[in-house]
Motif scaffolding. Structure first.
Motif, short mmCIF file in Angstrom:
data_model
loop_
_atom_site.label_atom_id
_atom_site.label_comp_id
_atom_site.label_asym_id
_atom_site.label_seq_id
_atom_site.Cartn_x
_atom_site.Cartn_y
_atom_site.Cartn_z
N THR A 189 0.80 -1.13 -0.07
CA THR A 189 -0.11 0.07 0.12
C THR A 189 0.88 1.53 0.00
N ALA A 190 0.27 2.37 -0.21
CA ALA A 190 0.77 3.52 -0.37
C ALA A 190 0.62 4.12 1.05
N PRO A 191 1.78 4.56 1.69
CA PRO A 191 3.24 4.52 1.38
C PRO A 191 4.03 3.62 2.08
N SER A 192 4.46 2.58 1.28
CA SER A 192 5.13 1.36 1.96
C SER A 192 6.67 1.77 1.76
N VAL A 193 7.69 1.49 2.42
CA VAL A 193 9.14 1.76 2.34
C VAL A 193 9.75 0.25 2.52
N VAL A 194 10.55 -0.04 1.54
CA VAL A 194 11.57 -1.12 1.79
C VAL A 194 12.88 -0.61 1.77
N PHE A 195 13.60 -0.76 2.97
CA PHE A 195 15.02 -0.53 2.96
C PHE A 195 15.90 -1.74 2.67
N THR A 196 16.88 -1.51 1.84
CA THR A 196 17.80 -2.75 1.58
C THR A 196 19.12 -2.40 1.61
N ARG A 197 19.93 -3.07 2.54
CA ARG A 197 21.23 -2.96 2.70
C ARG A 197 22.27 -3.21 1.63
N THR A 198 22.84 -2.31 0.98
CA THR A 198 23.41 -2.52 -0.44
C THR A 198 24.50 -3.71 -0.05
N ALA A 199 25.26 -3.69 0.79
CA ALA A 199 26.38 -4.78 1.06
C ALA A 199 25.96 -6.23 0.94
N ASP A 200 24.82 -6.48 1.47
CA ASP A 200 24.35 -7.91 1.27
C ASP A 200 22.95 -8.12 0.77
N GLY A 201 22.29 -7.08 0.45
CA GLY A 201 20.88 -7.33 0.14
C GLY A 201 19.69 -7.35 1.27
N LEU A 202 20.22 -7.45 2.48
CA LEU A 202 19.16 -7.62 3.60
C LEU A 202 18.27 -6.40 3.54
N ARG A 203 16.87 -6.90 3.79
CA ARG A 203 15.80 -5.79 3.32
C ARG A 203 14.86 -5.81 4.65
N LEU A 204 14.51 -4.80 4.94
CA LEU A 204 13.54 -4.59 6.13
C LEU A 204 12.43 -3.59 5.72
N GLU A 205 11.15 -4.02 5.88
CA GLU A 205 9.97 -3.41 5.43
C GLU A 205 9.40 -2.41 6.33
N ALA A 206 8.75 -1.38 5.90
CA ALA A 206 7.82 -0.51 6.84
C ALA A 206 6.80 -0.22 6.07
N GLY A 207 5.74 -1.16 6.02
CA GLY A 207 4.55 -1.37 5.40
C GLY A 207 3.54 -0.36 5.39
N GLY A 208 2.78 0.44 4.48
CA GLY A 208 1.86 1.15 4.85
C GLY A 208 2.46 2.54 5.51
N MET A 209 1.54 3.18 6.15
CA MET A 209 1.60 4.67 6.89
C MET A 209 2.16 3.90 8.07
N GLN A 210 3.60 4.83 8.51
CA GLN A 210 4.11 4.42 9.65
C GLN A 210 4.77 5.81 10.34
N PRO A 211 5.03 5.78 11.57
CA PRO A 211 5.64 6.78 12.34
C PRO A 211 7.06 6.93 11.91
N VAL A 212 7.66 8.07 11.79
CA VAL A 212 9.09 8.28 11.63
C VAL A 212 9.94 7.41 12.39
N GLU A 213 9.76 6.96 13.72
CA GLU A 213 10.47 6.08 14.44
C GLU A 213 10.57 4.79 13.91
N ALA A 214 9.59 4.37 13.06
CA ALA A 214 9.66 3.09 12.53
C ALA A 214 10.90 2.82 11.30
#
Length: 318
Positions: A189-214
């Protein structure tokens, strides 16, 4: 140099949640800067308005919904019923056309269409409205961008964005109940953000609307060596960093130290001081303003007279 973190933002200019998340996103951009390489994926919420009509959405209902978004998250709205419902597909393809013509310009086009959608009579599926709204961007050829919306390569890239968006089955986003499924596919959903670590491809998701702390905690865990910038001592630095301008809510969020609650009134006072010193301009926008450097970015305008000014996007589809 390659940024240590890649961030993929799934969003759509019709989504009021995606629009209302802008203060949190600006905080992350300010704090981590060039250490994050951002990519925008267009969700493609709607090809037509049939689904909204089936769910009982009307211009009035959407305008009334804007009041909640305005009150809770503070982005500018002009909650007057629009002329009619509108689909987001053509606007999404305009963003993609900009990305193909000049990589990086898609962010300016996307932000401008968000602002126009929620603070002007803009209909996201009206090419004339799209041209007029994008006309405020000096570095973008609005006529050219809109002329490319129906081009085969633009359409194909749009379908790729949509397909990528609809890969959320089994994801942390789905587990949290933050995924959507409006067309038979589990999607981000908008706005989901997927963060990926460039070095090894590890990804963590912040799905949908999230507080900045997430976002902040995910980045800290992905790479604790990142440099994390504090709020500026001089508010004018923000307008230099963000040439597309900032709303009051965005400025207040960035000025809040270490994820404290934003002080909107204090932010507005600081911005007015900049205006009085000739270091900033205040451009009325909906119920608020867009603040920019003198002679800088102005908000989108639509000159045609309509009884409807702006409403929130399709809430159920966000």
């Amino acid at each position: 140099m390659t940024a240590p973190i890649k961030a993929t933002l799934f969003s759509d200019p019709a989504c009021p949640f995606g629009y209302s998340e802008n203060p949190a996103l600006r905080v992350i951009e300010w704090r981590y800067g060039e250490q994050i390489d951002w990519a925008l994926v267009l969700v493609g919420l709607s090809e037509d308005v049939s689904r909204y009509e089936a769910h009982g959405y009307t211009p009035l209902r959407q305008a009334q919904g804007a009041l909640m978004f305005r009150e809770r998250w503070g982005m500018p709205f002009a909650p007057v019923p629009k002329e009619r419902l509108a689909a987001s597909s053509r606007a999404c393809r305009a963003v993609i056309a900009a990305r193909r013509e000049s990589p990086g310009s898609e962010w300016a086009v996307f932000r401008t269409l968000q602002l126009a959608n929620f603070t002007t009579p803009l209909l996201l599926d009206d090419d004339g409205d799209l041209r007029e709204a994008l006309g405020c961007l000096e570095a973008v050829d609005a006529e050219r961008i809109v002329s490319l919306i129906d081009e085969g390569e633009v359409q194909a890239e749009y379908e790729r964005d949509k397909a990528l968006t609809r890969t959320a089955a089994g994801s942390p986003t789905e587990l949290q109940g933050k995924a959507g499924n409006s067309d038979g596919h589990v999607r981000y959903t908008a706005p989901s953000v997927v963060f990926t670590r460039t070095a090894d491809g590890l990804r963590l998701e912040a799905g949908g609307m999230q507080p900045v702390e997430a976002y902040d905690v995910l980045l800290a865990n992905l790479d604790p060596t990142l440099a994390r910038r504090d709020p500026p001592q001089d508010t004018g630095e923000l307008l230099e960093r963000f040439p597309l301008g900032l709303t009051t809510a965005e400025v207040a969020a960035i000025l809040a130290p270490n994820n404290a609650l934003p002080d909107r009134q204090a932010a507005e006072r600081a911005l007015l001081e900049l205006v009085s010193e000739g270091r900033a301009q205040r451009h009325p926008l909906g119920d608020d303003a867009l603040w920019s450097l003198p002679g800088g970015q102005r908000p989108p305008r639509l000159e045609r007279a309509l009884t409807g000014a702006a409403a929130s996007g399709p809430q159920a589809a966000s």
